[in-house]
Design an enzyme around this catalytic site. Structure first.
Site, PDB file in Angstrom:
ATOM      1  N   PHE A 139       0.995  -1.267  -0.204  1.00 24.07           N
ATOM      2  CA  PHE A 139      -0.184   0.083   0.040  1.00 24.07           C
ATOM      3  C   PHE A 139       0.784   0.833  -0.468  1.00 24.07           C
ATOM      4  O   PHE A 139       1.374   1.762   0.929  1.00 24.07           O
ATOM      5  CB  PHE A 139      -0.890   0.437   1.384  1.00 24.07           C
ATOM      6  CG  PHE A 139      -1.699   1.112   1.914  1.00 24.07           C
ATOM      7  CD1 PHE A 139      -3.180   1.054   0.433  1.00 24.07           C
ATOM      8  CD2 PHE A 139      -1.404   2.727   1.975  1.00 24.07           C
ATOM      9  CE1 PHE A 139      -3.898   2.450   0.485  1.00 24.07           C
ATOM     10  CE2 PHE A 139      -2.063   3.805   1.331  1.00 24.07           C
ATOM     11  CZ  PHE A 139      -3.345   3.183   0.967  1.00 24.07           C
ATOM     12  N   ASP A 224       8.685   2.379   1.663  1.00 24.79           N
ATOM     13  CA  ASP A 224       8.061   2.861   1.999  1.00 24.79           C
ATOM     14  C   ASP A 224       7.571   2.848   3.670  1.00 24.79           C
ATOM     15  O   ASP A 224       7.367   2.056   3.998  1.00 24.79           O
ATOM     16  CB  ASP A 224       6.472   2.741   1.453  1.00 24.79           C
ATOM     17  CG  ASP A 224       5.211   3.557   1.971  1.00 24.79           C
ATOM     18  OD1 ASP A 224       5.560   4.153   2.729  1.00 24.79           O
ATOM     19  OD2 ASP A 224       4.711   3.767   1.111  1.00 24.79           O
ATOM     20  N   LYS A 253       2.719   9.192   8.389  1.00 26.13           N
ATOM     21  CA  LYS A 253       1.678   9.326   9.630  1.00 26.13           C
ATOM     22  C   LYS A 253       2.345   9.737  10.875  1.00 26.13           C
ATOM     23  O   LYS A 253       1.441  10.852  11.245  1.00 26.13           O
ATOM     24  CB  LYS A 253       1.409   7.599   9.688  1.00 26.13           C
ATOM     25  CG  LYS A 253       0.432   7.209   8.311  1.00 26.13           C
ATOM     26  CD  LYS A 253       0.403   5.647   8.896  1.00 26.13           C
ATOM     27  CE  LYS A 253      -1.152   5.268   8.138  1.00 26.13           C
ATOM     28  NZ  LYS A 253      -0.571   4.837   6.719  1.00 26.13           N
TER      29      LYS A 253
HETATM   30  C1  LIG Z   1      -0.913   5.048   5.573  1.00 27.76           C
HETATM   31  C2  LIG Z   1       0.127   4.898   4.053  1.00 27.76           C
HETATM   32  C3  LIG Z   1       0.705   5.455   3.156  1.00 27.76           C
HETATM   33  C4  LIG Z   1      -0.638   6.967   2.796  1.00 27.76           C
HETATM   34  O1  LIG Z   1      -0.438   7.829   3.100  1.00 27.76           O
HETATM   35  P1  LIG Z   1      -1.361   9.082   3.358  1.00 27.76           P
HETATM   36  O2  LIG Z   1      -1.265  10.041   4.969  1.00 27.76           O
HETATM   37  O3  LIG Z   1      -2.386   8.511   3.365  1.00 27.76           O
HETATM   38  O4  LIG Z   1      -1.437   9.620   2.519  1.00 27.76           O
HETATM   39  C5  LIG Z   1       1.361   5.242   1.737  1.00 27.76           C
HETATM   40  N1  LIG Z   1       2.058   3.781   2.362  1.00 27.76           N
HETATM   41  C6  LIG Z   1       2.095   3.523   3.325  1.00 27.76           C
HETATM   42  C7  LIG Z   1       2.846   2.230   3.955  1.00 27.76           C
HETATM   43  C8  LIG Z   1       0.785   3.773   4.043  1.00 27.76           C
HETATM   44  O5  LIG Z   1       0.516   2.722   5.315  1.00 27.76           O
END
Ligand SMILES: *Cc1c(COP(=O)(O)O)cnc(C)c1O
Length: 398
Positions: A139, A224, A253
């Protein structure tokens, strides 16, 4: 307002992307606790999906935001911003990165990472390298490029044709990755621990292999760490578990403790591909967002929250591990630090989550059979004992 009035208003005026939400409206929070508009108390084991790392209403974060808001909320990146420079320094001092760029969300930080990987090769005179390989079940966000990077059909299907040039391979399969790398590949992008798809771990051997492959093929490695970074897994950055370093990594986050801010972090030789005009942001790294980020980083470091995450994580995993023997439908407990997944063999994840909610515990569910736990990094043994006890009582009913 009464809850039913709020729900009615939401149904009438808010776009229905979240469907039927859990029927509650929180009024305030303190530490791991939240209180709803009726005064009922909850234990928050989701922390706004790994966001509220310091817990709710941490006085240092609240004061930093208050004081900065009174002085200056926003100016523009046309001018120098003290908090931005300071927060970038803290991130560089504590990570493998040399340079930082601030965005407003995880998806936006990842967009920056994708752009940086592409422009890096353009400026090297290799414009043929633009493809990025990501993992199945990954994700990376909700923007058009990041849903194309994301390895889950459900996020992509409604928006085809997708942004081209993202390839998917299975997790922990080095051979598949090696086969997928071709002359167009510019980078491999990986969540060191996959969050949204239910806490899926990469192995040390795999991550070493990925780093080696990227070096051999002369391509970039992007992590990420939007969810798994910043102490969540018991290390400040998840890549530290593997003894390897990415060329680029992204954060969001937990970085603002609830105030929206994301970060694109990179080594100097990659970061320098961005030259004046190549990337930008109106809000990114503004004085208020960076005041929040500074407060979070300072508390995280001074209060040794990463160590607490590691210790409470082990305690939590240890306590939960008993469930795999006690209940035959609990198949696996997995995770690192305070990023924990409970794999069930029965399709009761949502039901169990709702039962926890009724007992005043907020947890997450993924799909039909995974429970996800992401408490704030300030969680205590007593808090954990409370949830383990509640889960034990609920599991007993199945
Ligand atoms: C939550 C998340 C995102 C997206 O972040 P947003 O602030 O919602 O755009 C991207 N990568 C990972 C691994 C995430 O958990």
């Amino acid at each position: 307002m009464k809850l039913n009035e709020i729900v009615e208003l939401d149904k009438k005026y808010y776009m229905n992307t979240f469907g039927n939400r859990t029927p509650v409206c929180f009024d305030h929070g303190k530490g791991i606790n939240l209180w709803d508009s009726d005064g009922k108390k909850y234990y928050d084991f989701l922390a706004g999906i790994a966001v509220s790392a310091l817990g709710h209403s941490h006085p240092k974060l609240v004061n930093a935001i208050k004081e900065q808001a009174e002085k200056l909320i926003h100016c523009s990146n046309l001018y120098y911003i003290e908090n931005q420079a300071k927060l970038a320094k803290i991130l560089v001092d504590n990570s493998c990165a040399d340079k930082v760029f601030f965005a407003n969300s995880g998806a936006e930080a990842n967009e920056g990472a994708i752009k940086l990987a592409r422009i890096f090769f353009k400026k090297k005179g290799m414009p043929e390298k633009f493809e990025i390989i990501t993992l199945e079940k990954s994700f990376h966000g909700r923007t058009l490029a990041t849903i194309a990077a994301t390895g889950q059909d459900k996020y992509q299907k409604p928006y085809s044709p997708l942004t081209p040039s993202f390839l998917k391979v299975p997790i922990n399969d080095l051979e598949a990755l090696e086969k997928a790398i071709n002359g167009s590949t510019c980078a491999v992008m990986i969540e060191p621990i996959q969050g949204e798809s239910g806490v899926n771990l990469t192995t040390i051997e795999y991550m070493h292999g990925v780093r080696k492959l990227c070096d051999e093929k002369g391509i970039l490695l992007i992590f990420d760490e939007v969810q798994c970074g910043l102490g969540r897994t018991g290390k400040l950055f998840a890549y530290e578990h593997f003894g390897i370093e990415p060329d680029i990594f992204t954060l969001a986050k937990a970085l603002g403790g609830g105030f929206p801010i994301g970060a694109l972090c990179a080594k100097e030789h990659v970061a320098s591909a961005f030259e004046p005009g190549d990337h930008g942001s109106t809000f990114g790294g503004n004085p208020l967002a960076c005041a929040a980020g500074l407060a979070v980083m300072e508390v995280m470091i001074n209060d040794k929250l990463v160590k607490n995450s590691e210790e409470m994580g082990s305690y939590f995993l240890d306590k939960l591990s008993g469930f795999t023997e006690k209940y035959d439908f609990v198949k696996e407990i997995r995770g690192k630090g305070l990023m924990i997944g409970i794999q069930l063999t029965i399709d009761k994840a949502a039901e169990i989550k709702n039962k926890c909610f009724d007992k005043g515990y907020l947890i997450g569910s993924v799909g039909n059979n995974i429970l996800r736990l992401l408490p704030p990094l300030i969680v205590t043994k007593e808090d954990i004992d409370g949830l383990v006890n509640v889960l034990d009582n609920i599991f007993r009913e199945y």
